[in-house]
Design a protein around this motif. Structure first.
Motif, short mmCIF file in Angstrom:
data_model
loop_
_atom_site.label_atom_id
_atom_site.label_comp_id
_atom_site.label_asym_id
_atom_site.label_seq_id
_atom_site.Cartn_x
_atom_site.Cartn_y
_atom_site.Cartn_z
N THR A 144 0.84 -1.19 0.00
CA THR A 144 0.00 0.00 0.00
C THR A 144 0.88 1.25 0.00
O THR A 144 2.07 1.20 0.33
N THR A 145 0.29 2.37 -0.37
CA THR A 145 0.98 3.66 -0.30
C THR A 145 0.47 4.41 0.91
O THR A 145 -0.74 4.55 1.11
N ARG A 146 1.37 4.88 1.72
CA ARG A 146 1.02 5.58 2.95
C ARG A 146 1.08 7.09 2.71
O ARG A 146 2.10 7.61 2.25
N LEU A 147 0.00 7.77 3.01
CA LEU A 147 -0.10 9.21 2.80
C LEU A 147 -0.48 9.91 4.11
O LEU A 147 -0.99 9.27 5.04
N GLY A 148 -0.25 11.20 4.16
CA GLY A 148 -0.60 11.93 5.38
C GLY A 148 -0.76 13.42 5.14
O GLY A 148 -0.33 13.95 4.11
N MET A 177 5.73 10.41 0.44
CA MET A 177 5.79 10.49 1.90
C MET A 177 7.11 11.13 2.33
O MET A 177 8.18 10.62 2.04
N GLY A 178 7.00 12.29 2.96
CA GLY A 178 8.19 12.96 3.44
C GLY A 178 8.60 14.16 2.60
O GLY A 178 9.43 14.96 3.04
N SER A 179 8.06 14.32 1.42
CA SER A 179 8.40 15.49 0.61
C SER A 179 7.22 15.89 -0.26
O SER A 179 6.39 15.06 -0.63
N TRP A 180 7.18 17.17 -0.59
CA TRP A 180 6.07 17.70 -1.38
C TRP A 180 6.53 18.91 -2.17
O TRP A 180 7.15 19.82 -1.63
N ALA A 181 6.25 18.90 -3.47
CA ALA A 181 6.50 20.07 -4.31
C ALA A 181 5.16 20.69 -4.65
O ALA A 181 4.30 20.01 -5.22
N PRO A 182 4.93 21.95 -4.30
CA PRO A 182 3.62 22.58 -4.53
C PRO A 182 3.36 22.82 -6.01
O PRO A 182 4.29 22.80 -6.82
#
Length: 327
Positions: free
Chosen positions: A78-82, A183-188
């Motif tokens: 599964t892919t874990r998101l938050g 998970m752990g990084s995000w580019a807007p």
């Protein structure tokens, strides 16, 4: 026209009671279309997490009768998101004297002001849920990555809203970039060149959503784009056949090749984006529900604080889409 000398008129009279109606009229909008349409769940931490799962791609699948299994397929985890919870507040302070005087339109000034602030807070929440990660509808983001969203001892936490989640099924203007999340990084997301809103853009995104397995049920747009949508050729019949004198100049339901969608205007989202949503694939996760608390009394006044802590759960962004960079 003559007035008899000595006529006592209201201009000279003293003690006439004022004519103030016992009603307070308000036009400020309070409807929250997105927040009202999605499911509600409970968050138990400031970082709310969930899991998603994609099925393997369709393949040719024909086996020999009686064949033994010698190789096994890969099991995909599964892919874990938050998403981080965001704290939103409103406060009010009313003097003891103001609480005691008789006011028109309300029996209790403090209670009235609390109800007004609660309505304002719901509007702020709607704007945050529709934004990228800055809590307002007017800009894309002030949070460059997940670590920034997490906040600190001197900076507030921010949730990532619709603008910051929808990445797979998007129609962008020139130079526009969809958000990227692991998970752990995000580019807007990055805004592109604005262009006219066309029905072909909606159809393209709907086809992409369907190919991914989504079943959207709502198209959510700003007021100006709602009027543009009503000019699309799919709603070209403007006269109600049952009432020759009635003219229908709006499209509130869109019957597409891939299902029927409600067209919902939203004052609190960005005007340059049209969201195409499967609403049950999103949820409002609340860590602390609406609560009104008394603040310490330091003088001749009553102080109240209204607090809510919440985030957006993106159960499967591939089930939704967006047409962005609209004029």
């Amino acid at each position: 026209m003559a007035i008899v000398s000595g006529t006592y008129q209201t201009f000279q009279a003293k003690g006439i009671r004022e004519d103030l109606t016992n009603m307070i009229y308000q036009i400020t909008p309070t409807k929250t279309p997105f927040m009202s349409a999605i499911p509600k769940v409970k968050a138990t931490n400031t970082f709310h997490e969930w899991q998603t799962q994609d099925l393997a791609a369709v393949t040719a699948n024909a086996q020999i009768e009686g064949d033994d299994v010698s190789t096994f397929g890969t099991v995909t985890p599964t892919t874990r998101l938050g998403n981080y919870t965001q704290i939103s507040t409103k406060n009010v302070v009313i003097s003891g004297t103001n609480q005691s005087v008789k006011a028109a339109g309300r029996n209790n000034e403090l209670g009235y002001q609390i109800s007004i602030k609660a309505s304002e807070l719901k509007r702020d929440m709607e704007a945050a849920l529709c934004s990228a990660a800055n809590g307002t509808a007017g800009a894309v983001s002030n949070a460059a990555n997940t670590a920034t969203c997490a906040g600190s001892t001197s900076a507030a936490r921010y949730l990532r809203g619709l603008e910051g989640w929808i990445a797979t099924n998007v129609d962008l203007g020139a130079s526009g970039v969809a958000p990227v999340y692991t998970m752990g990084s995000w580019a807007p997301p990055t805004d592109g060149t604005q262009r006219a809103f066309l029905e072909s853009q909606v159809k393209s995104v709907l086809q992409s959503i369907y190919a991914q397995g989504g079943e959207p049920d709502m198209i959510m747009v700003g007021p100006s784009q709602k009027q543009t949508f009503s000019t699309f050729t799919g709603g070209s019949t403007r006269f109600d056949k049952s009432e020759d004198k009635s003219v229908t100049a709006a499209v509130d339901v869109y019957v597409s090749d891939f299902g029927t969608l409600q067209i919902m205007p939203n004052r609190f989202q960005r005007a340059r984006t049209a969201f195409i949503l499967e609403t049950d694939k999103w949820a409002l996760a609340t860590l602390r529900p609406f609560e009104t608390v008394d603040l310490a009394k330091t003088g001749d006044a009553d102080k109240k604080l209204i607090t809510v802590e919440y985030t957006l759960e993106s159960r499967q962004e591939k089930a939704s889409g967006a047409v962005k960079d609209l004029l």
